[in-house]
Design a protein around this motif. Structure first.
Motif, PDB file in Angstrom:
ATOM      1  N   TYR A   1      27.388-122.315  22.917  1.00 53.89           N
ATOM      2  CA  TYR A   1      28.652-121.779  23.420  1.00 53.89           C
ATOM      3  C   TYR A   1      28.434-121.107  24.770  1.00 53.89           C
ATOM      4  O   TYR A   1      27.386-120.548  25.029  1.00 53.89           O
ATOM      5  CB  TYR A   1      29.209-120.714  22.455  1.00 53.89           C
ATOM      6  CG  TYR A   1      29.247-121.115  21.010  1.00 53.89           C
ATOM      7  CD1 TYR A   1      28.115-120.996  20.216  1.00 53.89           C
ATOM      8  CD2 TYR A   1      30.414-121.612  20.438  1.00 53.89           C
ATOM      9  CE1 TYR A   1      28.145-121.369  18.878  1.00 53.89           C
ATOM     10  CE2 TYR A   1      30.450-121.984  19.100  1.00 53.89           C
ATOM     11  CZ  TYR A   1      29.313-121.865  18.331  1.00 53.89           C
ATOM     12  OH  TYR A   1      29.347-122.231  17.011  1.00 53.89           O
TER      13      TYR A   1
ATOM     14  N   TYR B   1      30.497-118.071  26.884  1.00 62.47           N
ATOM     15  CA  TYR B   1      31.546-117.058  26.905  1.00 62.47           C
ATOM     16  C   TYR B   1      31.530-116.362  28.264  1.00 62.47           C
ATOM     17  O   TYR B   1      30.501-116.258  28.909  1.00 62.47           O
ATOM     18  CB  TYR B   1      31.307-115.976  25.849  1.00 62.47           C
ATOM     19  CG  TYR B   1      31.363-116.424  24.420  1.00 62.47           C
ATOM     20  CD1 TYR B   1      30.218-116.855  23.771  1.00 62.47           C
ATOM     21  CD2 TYR B   1      32.552-116.372  23.704  1.00 62.47           C
ATOM     22  CE1 TYR B   1      30.255-117.238  22.431  1.00 62.47           C
ATOM     23  CE2 TYR B   1      32.606-116.749  22.372  1.00 62.47           C
ATOM     24  CZ  TYR B   1      31.447-117.181  21.742  1.00 62.47           C
ATOM     25  OH  TYR B   1      31.487-117.555  20.422  1.00 62.47           O
TER      26      TYR B   1
ATOM     27  N   GLY C   1      36.998-104.691  29.156  1.00 65.92           N
ATOM     28  CA  GLY C   1      38.146-104.416  28.305  1.00 65.92           C
ATOM     29  C   GLY C   1      38.776-105.626  27.658  1.00 65.92           C
ATOM     30  O   GLY C   1      39.764-105.502  26.928  1.00 65.92           O
ATOM     31  N   MET C   2      38.211-106.799  27.915  1.00 65.56           N
ATOM     32  CA  MET C   2      38.839-108.033  27.421  1.00 65.56           C
ATOM     33  C   MET C   2      38.005-108.707  26.343  1.00 65.56           C
ATOM     34  O   MET C   2      38.387-109.733  25.819  1.00 65.56           O
ATOM     35  CB  MET C   2      39.057-109.014  28.583  1.00 65.56           C
ATOM     36  CG  MET C   2      39.919-108.476  29.675  1.00 65.56           C
ATOM     37  SD  MET C   2      41.595-108.173  29.124  1.00 65.56           S
ATOM     38  CE  MET C   2      42.176-109.840  28.899  1.00 65.56           C
ATOM     39  N   GLY C   3      36.860-108.165  26.021  1.00 73.97           N
ATOM     40  CA  GLY C   3      36.026-108.830  25.033  1.00 73.97           C
ATOM     41  C   GLY C   3      35.444-110.109  25.594  1.00 73.97           C
ATOM     42  O   GLY C   3      35.383-110.317  26.803  1.00 73.97           O
ATOM     43  N   LEU C   4      35.032-110.989  24.733  1.00 73.43           N
ATOM     44  CA  LEU C   4      34.448-112.263  25.140  1.00 73.43           C
ATOM     45  C   LEU C   4      35.452-113.378  24.926  1.00 73.43           C
ATOM     46  O   LEU C   4      36.099-113.456  23.881  1.00 73.43           O
ATOM     47  CB  LEU C   4      33.183-112.566  24.338  1.00 73.43           C
ATOM     48  CG  LEU C   4      31.912-111.874  24.768  1.00 73.43           C
ATOM     49  CD1 LEU C   4      31.907-110.417  24.344  1.00 73.43           C
ATOM     50  CD2 LEU C   4      30.697-112.588  24.187  1.00 73.43           C
TER      51      LEU C   4
ATOM     52  N   LEU D   1      35.894-117.594  24.986  1.00 74.74           N
ATOM     53  CA  LEU D   1      35.125-118.829  24.902  1.00 74.74           C
ATOM     54  C   LEU D   1      35.537-119.787  26.015  1.00 74.74           C
ATOM     55  O   LEU D   1      36.714-120.097  26.175  1.00 74.74           O
ATOM     56  CB  LEU D   1      35.344-119.476  23.541  1.00 74.74           C
ATOM     57  CG  LEU D   1      34.558-120.749  23.263  1.00 74.74           C
ATOM     58  CD1 LEU D   1      33.063-120.459  23.205  1.00 74.74           C
ATOM     59  CD2 LEU D   1      35.021-121.385  21.961  1.00 74.74           C
TER      60      LEU D   1
ATOM     61  N   ALA E   1      30.757-121.746   7.971  1.00 74.87           N
ATOM     62  CA  ALA E   1      31.558-121.271   9.090  1.00 74.87           C
ATOM     63  C   ALA E   1      31.140-119.888   9.563  1.00 74.87           C
ATOM     64  O   ALA E   1      31.499-119.496  10.651  1.00 74.87           O
ATOM     65  CB  ALA E   1      33.037-121.266   8.706  1.00 74.87           C
TER      66      ALA E   1
ATOM     67  N   GLN F   1      25.826-116.115  15.414  1.00 79.06           N
ATOM     68  CA  GLN F   1      25.561-116.642  16.745  1.00 79.06           C
ATOM     69  C   GLN F   1      24.538-115.739  17.416  1.00 79.06           C
ATOM     70  O   GLN F   1      24.625-114.518  17.339  1.00 79.06           O
ATOM     71  CB  GLN F   1      26.850-116.701  17.566  1.00 79.06           C
ATOM     72  CG  GLN F   1      27.810-117.776  17.071  1.00 79.06           C
ATOM     73  CD  GLN F   1      28.985-117.985  17.998  1.00 79.06           C
ATOM     74  OE1 GLN F   1      28.982-117.569  19.151  1.00 79.06           O
ATOM     75  NE2 GLN F   1      30.007-118.667  17.502  1.00 79.06           N
TER      76      GLN F   1
ATOM     77  N   PHE G   1      32.786-110.188  11.606  1.00 79.48           N
ATOM     78  CA  PHE G   1      31.523-109.769  12.194  1.00 79.48           C
ATOM     79  C   PHE G   1      31.729-108.511  13.031  1.00 79.48           C
ATOM     80  O   PHE G   1      32.799-108.285  13.591  1.00 79.48           O
ATOM     81  CB  PHE G   1      30.979-110.856  13.141  1.00 79.48           C
ATOM     82  CG  PHE G   1      30.818-112.202  12.524  1.00 79.48           C
ATOM     83  CD1 PHE G   1      31.909-113.040  12.349  1.00 79.48           C
ATOM     84  CD2 PHE G   1      29.571-112.647  12.131  1.00 79.48           C
ATOM     85  CE1 PHE G   1      31.766-114.290  11.786  1.00 79.48           C
ATOM     86  CE2 PHE G   1      29.417-113.907  11.567  1.00 79.48           C
ATOM     87  CZ  PHE G   1      30.512-114.726  11.393  1.00 79.48           C
TER      88      PHE G   1
ATOM     89  N   PHE H   1      31.760-104.837  19.276  1.00 77.22           N
ATOM     90  CA  PHE H   1      32.751-105.901  19.259  1.00 77.22           C
ATOM     91  C   PHE H   1      32.972-106.388  17.832  1.00 77.22           C
ATOM     92  O   PHE H   1      32.015-106.697  17.122  1.00 77.22           O
ATOM     93  CB  PHE H   1      32.290-107.090  20.108  1.00 77.22           C
ATOM     94  CG  PHE H   1      32.194-106.808  21.571  1.00 77.22           C
ATOM     95  CD1 PHE H   1      30.988-106.412  22.132  1.00 77.22           C
ATOM     96  CD2 PHE H   1      33.302-106.926  22.386  1.00 77.22           C
ATOM     97  CE1 PHE H   1      30.893-106.149  23.488  1.00 77.22           C
ATOM     98  CE2 PHE H   1      33.216-106.664  23.745  1.00 77.22           C
ATOM     99  CZ  PHE H   1      32.012-106.270  24.298  1.00 77.22           C
TER     100      PHE H   1
ATOM    101  N   THR I   1      36.095-115.528  12.466  1.00 77.05           N
ATOM    102  CA  THR I   1      36.176-116.977  12.478  1.00 77.05           C
ATOM    103  C   THR I   1      36.803-117.421  11.173  1.00 77.05           C
ATOM    104  O   THR I   1      36.525-116.830  10.119  1.00 77.05           O
ATOM    105  CB  THR I   1      34.801-117.634  12.688  1.00 77.05           C
ATOM    106  OG1 THR I   1      34.975-119.042  12.902  1.00 77.05           O
ATOM    107  CG2 THR I   1      33.885-117.437  11.501  1.00 77.05           C
TER     108      THR I   1
ATOM    109  N   LEU J   1      33.969-118.142  17.418  1.00 79.05           N
ATOM    110  CA  LEU J   1      34.329-116.753  17.175  1.00 79.05           C
ATOM    111  C   LEU J   1      35.460-116.337  18.102  1.00 79.05           C
ATOM    112  O   LEU J   1      35.481-116.711  19.266  1.00 79.05           O
ATOM    113  CB  LEU J   1      33.128-115.845  17.418  1.00 79.05           C
ATOM    114  CG  LEU J   1      31.972-115.918  16.427  1.00 79.05           C
ATOM    115  CD1 LEU J   1      30.803-115.072  16.922  1.00 79.05           C
ATOM    116  CD2 LEU J   1      32.414-115.447  15.059  1.00 79.05           C
TER     117      LEU J   1
ATOM    118  N   PHE K   1      36.818-112.795  19.588  1.00 80.58           N
ATOM    119  CA  PHE K   1      36.367-111.419  19.737  1.00 80.58           C
ATOM    120  C   PHE K   1      37.523-110.485  20.054  1.00 80.58           C
ATOM    121  O   PHE K   1      38.501-110.863  20.705  1.00 80.58           O
ATOM    122  CB  PHE K   1      35.355-111.307  20.886  1.00 80.58           C
ATOM    123  CG  PHE K   1      33.990-111.827  20.545  1.00 80.58           C
ATOM    124  CD1 PHE K   1      33.679-113.169  20.690  1.00 80.58           C
ATOM    125  CD2 PHE K   1      33.011-110.967  20.075  1.00 80.58           C
ATOM    126  CE1 PHE K   1      32.421-113.653  20.370  1.00 80.58           C
ATOM    127  CE2 PHE K   1      31.743-111.432  19.764  1.00 80.58           C
ATOM    128  CZ  PHE K   1      31.455-112.781  19.905  1.00 80.58           C
ATOM    129  N   GLY K   2      37.372-109.238  19.616  1.00 83.18           N
ATOM    130  CA  GLY K   2      38.240-108.184  20.077  1.00 83.18           C
ATOM    131  C   GLY K   2      37.797-107.708  21.451  1.00 83.18           C
ATOM    132  O   GLY K   2      36.778-108.151  21.991  1.00 83.18           O
ATOM    133  N   GLY K   3      38.568-106.778  22.020  1.00 84.52           N
ATOM    134  CA  GLY K   3      38.293-106.327  23.378  1.00 84.52           C
ATOM    135  C   GLY K   3      37.111-105.382  23.516  1.00 84.52           C
ATOM    136  O   GLY K   3      36.700-105.074  24.625  1.00 84.52           O
ATOM    137  N   GLY K   4      36.576-104.922  22.393  1.00 86.17           N
ATOM    138  CA  GLY K   4      35.400-104.062  22.447  1.00 86.17           C
ATOM    139  C   GLY K   4      35.754-102.583  22.450  1.00 86.17           C
ATOM    140  O   GLY K   4      36.827-102.180  22.926  1.00 86.17           O
TER     141      GLY K   4
END
Lengths: 114, 116
Positions: free
Chosen positions: A33, A35, A40-43, A45, A99, A103, B34, B90, B94, B104, B106-109
């Motif tokens: 993957y 990312y 402030g936006m997280g990750l 994909l 699932a 990671q 997670f 974070f 999934t 995955l 993810f949230g914004g952290g």
């Protein structure tokens, strides 16, 4: 066992330049993957791959391309760099038996486009 | 599509204080959940994960999280934080039946700072 490695660690590009972010994993993982992480936006994909020769778009693929010629390598290509691509880029891999498998992430590449 | 929200963007605590970081997700089906942690200058590492069974999950370094299905929540807790817990946390989800890439969301952290 190095896990997931990424190069370079840092890079500054000018608008319109191109570059390739390298990602290699030595765990024989099928899934890989890319990312991007914005404050402030997280990750988010960008692209993912479920095996050599197979890639697919993620949530934010515009402006990027990928290839997967081997199990180990999953490079990310920026063709015409734009300021909006300033971000931290993480590569990850997993060998899913279900699932929810973990990671494993690389150390990241911090890219600035000026 | 699923989404994840983390309510607190920044949290500042003193050492020995208790920690609870909120995480809510939206998805109509069964999920795997997670928590990842990113220490300063390091890459993301798995803290803990929930697949099924006991909704109280214990992870590394004394962290735990509780899955409350009725609230679509998976809050992270630690009874007594240390300075070394300073990091960004974070939450991610999934779908349980995601066999199309195991992706995955993810949230914004949440950025946690622990004062010595």
């Amino acid at each position: 066992n190095a896990g997931v490695t990424q190069t370079p660690k840092f890079r500054i590009l000018k608008i319109g330049q191109s570059m390739t972010l390298q990602c290699t994993q030595d765990m024989n993982h099928n899934y890989m993957y890319w990312y991007r992480q914005d404050p402030g936006m997280g990750l988010k994909l960008i692209y993912y791959s479920v095996g050599a020769g197979i890639t697919d778009k993620g949530e934010v693929p515009n402006g990027y391309n990928v290839s997967r010629s081997t199990t180990e390598d999953f490079p990310l290509r920026l063709e015409l760099a734009a300021p909006s691509q300033t971000s931290v880029y993480f590569c990850a891999s997993t060998h899913p038996r279900g699932a929810g498998d973990t990671q494993y992430f690389g150390p990241g590449t911090r890219l600035t486009v000026l | 599509a699923q989404s994840v929200s983390q309510h607190n963007h920044h949290v500042i605590l003193s050492e020995a204080a208790s920690l609870e970081l909120g995480c809510n997700y939206s998805y109509g089906g069964t999920v795997n959940l997670f928590w990842y942690v990113q220490y300063p200058g390091q890459h993301l590492q798995l803290l803990l994960k929930y697949f099924s069974g006991d909704p109280l999950v214990k992870g590394i370094k004394g962290f735990e999280a509780e899955f409350i299905k009725s609230k679509f929540s998976f809050n992270l807790r630690k009874p007594s934080v240390q300075w070394s817990d300073t990091a960004e946390y974070f939450c991610a989800v999934t779908p349980w039946d995601n066999n199309a890439g195991n992706m995955l969301t993810f949230g914004g952290g949440t950025r946690l700072m622990v004062k010595p």
